[in-house]
Design an enzyme around this catalytic site. Structure first.
Site, PDB file in Angstrom:
ATOM      1  N   ASP A   1       0.642  -1.327   0.003  1.00  0.00           N
ATOM      2  CA  ASP A   1       0.014   0.127  -0.078  1.00  0.00           C
ATOM      3  C   ASP A   1       1.007   1.358   0.075  1.00  0.00           C
ATOM      4  OD1 ASP A   1       0.723  -0.741   2.801  1.00  0.00           O
ATOM      5  OD2 ASP A   1      -0.776   0.689   3.423  1.00  0.00           O
TER       6      ASP A   1
ATOM      7  N   GLU B   1       0.212  -1.095   5.532  1.00  0.00           N
ATOM      8  CA  GLU B   1       1.273  -0.819   6.648  1.00  0.00           C
ATOM      9  C   GLU B   1       1.249   0.711   6.741  1.00  0.00           C
ATOM     10  OE1 GLU B   1       5.286   0.847   7.415  1.00  0.00           O
ATOM     11  OE2 GLU B   1       3.920   1.426   5.963  1.00  0.00           O
TER      12      GLU B   1
HETATM   13 ZN   LIG Z   1       6.774   2.244   3.888  1.00  0.00          ZN
END
Ligand SMILES: [Zn+2]
Length: 382
Positions: free
Chosen positions: A82, A144
């Site tokens: 992401d 993340e």
């Molecule tokens: Zn990163």
């Protein structure tokens, strides 16, 4: 396909955290399949009901039929799929563009460059035809950027165990062997509203919050004595970043909220500060039975530390030519540590250009990263 072409394809697939990362994971699964890796998708539904997937691809070992038997690998290369959002006016966001030896695009630096390098390095090792003596895993995670959600799921599920891990984040190819944690709490003080001409009829939530914030400052000072010399600053840092309270200048405020963020040094659990805060709240409550305070601990991500003489640290210091350092930003290394790994954070690009319009990775670092990862695989898995 070379590493730049791979990076261009990764950047072209929009994988902002709010969207599903399924298309990017499908792409990575196809690339893994093409070189004969065994792979599995680990889907989940995020808080907004959007499907997200972690992907694990293995070389030198297969997934067991028994789900309890998790794969054990020597080395895991970990990258998050992401990205942070991008300005719709940034025309290069999804179209990797080279200028002056730099590749521009959303995620070009954080952290698709590392993913492209990990794929390219793995392909090169597999194409030599020499089987790996010890297994390798490519681990691609979701979410993340919004709190290490995908990596936490992998850690909770004990999805894999790894002896060593390289977690891809932009460090300008410097191996980072330790990182501070990231913790966040929202604290709400309740009072009683009243006309400000008659304060005795109410109880000021802002005065209550101010007393507690003064104590938080004292806690911050106390925590300075717990030092970790590998970091700058060498202690846990605290920040009260937002305070919101009251409704009007002539109303005794009925509620005050503030955020408390802290970045604990490795070895100091996130609960240490919460314990000190609970003691302070208990004392305030004893002094003033009307003191009404709730703590919502929203994030409690621990730091991580790998010993300076760990094999993975030494190998990466040698291959990059850079001494190991430490990072102050949050990474998935703590989750990999929970999965048994001695973890190091390393990748091409500079964290200072990540998360902003005009994010880029230098071509030279991207290409050097392929060589570093290839050598690391050959050294650790052959
Ligand atoms: Zn990163």
């Amino acid at each position: 396909m070379n590493v730049q072409e791979t990076l261009a394809e990764l950047v072209a697939i929009d994988s902002v955290s709010s969207r599903s990362n399924a298309a990017l994971v499908d792409y990575l699964a196809r690339r893994s399949e093409a070189i004969g890796l065994a792979f599995t998708r680990l889907p989940y539904t995020d808080e907004s009901g959007v499907e997200k997937l972690n992907l694990i691809a293995l070389a030198g070992v297969k997934f067991s039929d028994q789900p309890a038997q998790r794969p054990q690998v020597e080395l895991a290369l970990v990258g998050h799929t992401d990205t942070v959002p991008y300005d719709p006016n940034w025309s290069e966001a999804l179209q990797l563009t080279e200028r002056d030896g730099k590749l521009y695009g959303r995620g070009a630096c954080d952290t698709k460059a590392f993913i492209a390098a990990a794929l390219t390095a793995t392909e090169a090792v597999i194409k030599t035809g020499k089987p790996l003596a010890k297994p390798l895993a490519l681990v691609f995670t979701a979410d993340e950027e919004i709190g290490l959600v995908g990596a936490k799921r992998l850690a909770d599920a004990r999805a894999i165990s790894a002896r060593y891990a390289i977690v891809g984040e932009p460090t300008s190819l410097r191996p980072m062997r330790a990182g501070k944690g990231y913790c966040l709490a929202e604290i709400t003080i309740k009072g009683r509203e009243a006309h400000s001409a008659y304060p005795a009829l109410g109880a000021s939530a802002v005065f209550g919050a101010a007393r507690l914030i003064a104590r938080v400052e004292g806690i911050a000072a106390d925590l300075r004595s717990d030092e970790h010399p590998a970091f700058d600053p060498s202690h846990t840092t605290l920040n009260v970043g937002l305070v919101h309270g009251g409704t009007a200048k002539n109303v005794v405020p009925g509620e005050c909220r503030f955020t408390l963020e802290w970045r604990p040094i490795p070895g100091q659990g996130p609960e240490r500060l919460l314990e000190l805060l609970a003691e302070a709240i208990a004392e305030e409550t004893q002094r003033d039975p009307d003191f009404d305070c709730t703590v919502n601990a929203a994030r409690a991500d621990e730091g991580f530390e790998t010993a300076p003489d760990s094999t993975i640290v030494c190998v990466l210091e040698e291959l990059t030519g850079n001494d190991a350092g430490t990072v102050a930003f949050g990474t998935e290394a703590a989750q990999l540590t929970a999965l048994g790994a001695e973890a190091v954070v390393m990748g091409p690009g500079d964290i200072r250009v990540a998360h902003r319009t005009g994010e880029f990775v230098p071509v030279a670092e991207l290409e050097a990263c392929v060589g570093i990862l290839r050598s690391a695989i050959e050294r650790l898995c052959a």
